[in-house]
Design an enzyme around this catalytic site. Structure first.
Site, PDB file in Angstrom:
ATOM      1  N   ASP A  33       0.831  -1.204   0.000  1.00 50.75           N
ATOM      2  CA  ASP A  33       0.000   0.000   0.000  1.00 50.75           C
ATOM      3  C   ASP A  33       0.867   1.255   0.000  1.00 50.75           C
ATOM      4  O   ASP A  33       1.680   1.467   0.896  1.00 50.75           O
ATOM      5  CB  ASP A  33      -0.907   0.008   1.234  1.00 50.75           C
ATOM      6  N   SER A  77      -6.915   4.450  -1.582  1.00 49.12           N
ATOM      7  CA  SER A  77      -6.711   3.003  -1.649  1.00 49.12           C
ATOM      8  C   SER A  77      -7.962   2.222  -2.014  1.00 49.12           C
ATOM      9  O   SER A  77      -7.867   1.126  -2.567  1.00 49.12           O
ATOM     10  CB  SER A  77      -6.176   2.487  -0.310  1.00 49.12           C
ATOM     11  N   ASP A 350      -0.981   0.099  -4.876  1.00 52.85           N
ATOM     12  CA  ASP A 350      -2.245   0.707  -5.278  1.00 52.85           C
ATOM     13  C   ASP A 350      -2.085   2.157  -5.705  1.00 52.85           C
ATOM     14  O   ASP A 350      -2.883   2.678  -6.475  1.00 52.85           O
ATOM     15  CB  ASP A 350      -3.286   0.597  -4.165  1.00 52.85           C
TER      16      ASP A 350
END
Length: 465
Positions: A33, A77, A350
């Site tokens: 992430d 996200s 992401d």
């Protein structure tokens, strides 16, 4: 002779096409992430030096991925992970719903927590995730993370909701047969791991003032449906194959940063939490019991949190822990599938962040240190004669009105926050492309510059869906 060669070539071409359309029995999808290109490079240098390599660097196929969402140049996200999982562009804050879904904030319940789901009927429609499609095909499925299990990235694999912050409603979607259950999960997600136990258990005013206002204990409900429930690494390791599994290793919020995991934080849980590599290997063990294969999503979620806080040291350390999980998965998979003929491993992010390299540091200069010039090896100076760090952020809270010189002891400390260009309360995501790495069965089409929605199509193709 020419006709024979042509026929053989056509036969080989058709055979290869058929294999490429569904050659992966198992898919492991790794999501770092916020792990933009600068974070990857800085982490590599931090751990292995300029000429070293991360495990992800060694994967054969590479690509660039565009990350914009349906309504924003710079995504959050929720829609970026959902694009990977569903192939649909959606609005920021929306999870695995159609493009016309309007992000609607949840409301506060009687205890002041975001326990009221305000997603109105008719506000968009659900779109199938790769996890749900794999489940429908008879495969085992899992979703594991270092964040709360109900956080945006894992939630995008198994839930559908108009706002990522409705985490109590997201948790309810995991309980087979319970109120709010996502029926597309059939008999349930087979392996789940992360933090945020409070979203699954009743409100507790005496301890952390978090929990469900509806009084439901979702973990008890899941146990009644055959789940093994674990709260720490010891209980995770003891879990035997043959049952579904949910491990929530933090009573409230996320798992500890890797830098802090071996210590004992205020809640006393850090030392009992498994590493992401340990979680990954255990998940693979449990999922591999299914003869038809599995889909597993693995998120290194706290990379993003450290970057938002402009704490590069924790961001890099969590990236290394994420990379260690990739290596552990590769080693584990090759024990039964030496050439990865049946296993596809994909690694990506992401979205990007605003982390940037600064100045002309000499080779070998510690990446977190002040910048030292490659010519004179002395601390580099800004226009006012002050030293500065190699890593900086485009925005965030730590922008001094007047800069002062920095020293190594200060900037190498665990809690040092890098300086920023624009002062904001929290550092934001960046809108740049991210990297993708792939290896194994069905990996060849992962190349070039891809929209994030295209990755979903390639995952489906690899599974033959």
């Amino acid at each position: 002779m020419k006709r024979t060669l042509l026929a053989a070539a056509l036969a080989l071409s058709f055979a290869n096409a058929a294999q490429a359309a569904g050659e992966a029995k198992n898919i492991i999808f790794f999501l770092g992430d916020g792990m933009g290109p600068s974070t990857i490079t800085a982490s590599r240098i931090y751990k292995y030096g300029e000429d070293g390599s991360l495990a992800m660097d060694k994967l054969e196929r590479t690509a660039r991925v565009k990350t914009y969402s349906n309504d924003a140049q710079t995504t959050d996200s929720a829609p970026s992970m959902a694009a990977y999982m569903t192939g649909v562009k959606m609005n920021n804050e929306v999870i695995s719903m159609s493009a016309n879904t309007v992000a609607t904030n949840p409301g506060k319940d009687a205890n002041g927590n975001l326990g009221v789901n305000n997603c109105a009927a008719g506000n968009g429609s659900t779109v199938a995730t790769i996890l749900e499609l794999a489940k429908a095909k008879g495969k085992a499925v899992g979703s594991i993370t270092t964040t709360e299990l109900t956080h945006a990235t894992p939630a995008a694999t198994f839930s559908h909701i108009c706002n990522r912050n409705a985490q109590y409603a997201i948790a309810a979607q995991l309980v087979p047969g319970g109120a709010g259950y996502n029926a597309a999960l059939l008999d349930g997600v087979d392996v789940l791991m992360g933090g945020g136990r409070n979203h699954f258990t009743p409100f507790d005013a005496a301890s952390n003032k978090a929990g469900r206002a509806d009084g439901r204990n979702l973990l008890s409900e899941m146990a009644a449906k055959g789940y093994v429930v674990a709260a720490n690494k010891t209980e995770m390791n003891a879990a035997a194959a043959g049952k579904k599994f949910i491990g929530l290793y933090s009573s409230k919020s996320h798992l500890e940063y890797e830098l802090d995991r071996s210590a004992t934080p205020p809640l006393g849980e850090g030392a009992s939490q498994p590493s992401l590599a340990e979680m990954t290997v255990k998940a693979m063990d449990l999922l591999a019991q299914n003869k038809d294969g599995y889909f597993l999503m693995v998120e290194g979620g706290r990379i993003d949190h450290a970057l938002h806080g402009t704490n590069a040291k924790r961001a890099l350390t969590d990236t290394i822990a994420f990379d260690d999980a990739i290596k552990a998965a590769l080693d584990k998979a090759k024990l039964s599938d030496p050439t990865l003929a049946n296993t596809l491993i994909v690694v990506t992010a992401d979205h990007d962040h605003t982390l940037a390299f600064n100045g002309y540091a000499k080779r070998g200069n510690p990446i977190l240190d002040i910048n030292r010039g490659y010519k004179d090896k002395l601390p580099s100076k800004d226009a006012d004669g002050n030293s500065y760090t190699t890593l900086v952020f485009g925005n965030g809270p730590n922008r001094p009105n007047t800069r002062a010189s920095l020293d190594s002891a200060t900037v190498l400390a665990d809690n040092y926050l890098q300086e920023t260009g624009v002062r904001l309360a929290s550092e934001t995501h960046g809108g740049g492309d991210v990297k993708l790495f792939a290896t194994g069965a069905g990996a060849k089409p992962f190349k070039g510059t891809l929209d994030n929605t295209k990755v979903f199509s390639l995952l489906k193709s690899a599974f033959g869906l």
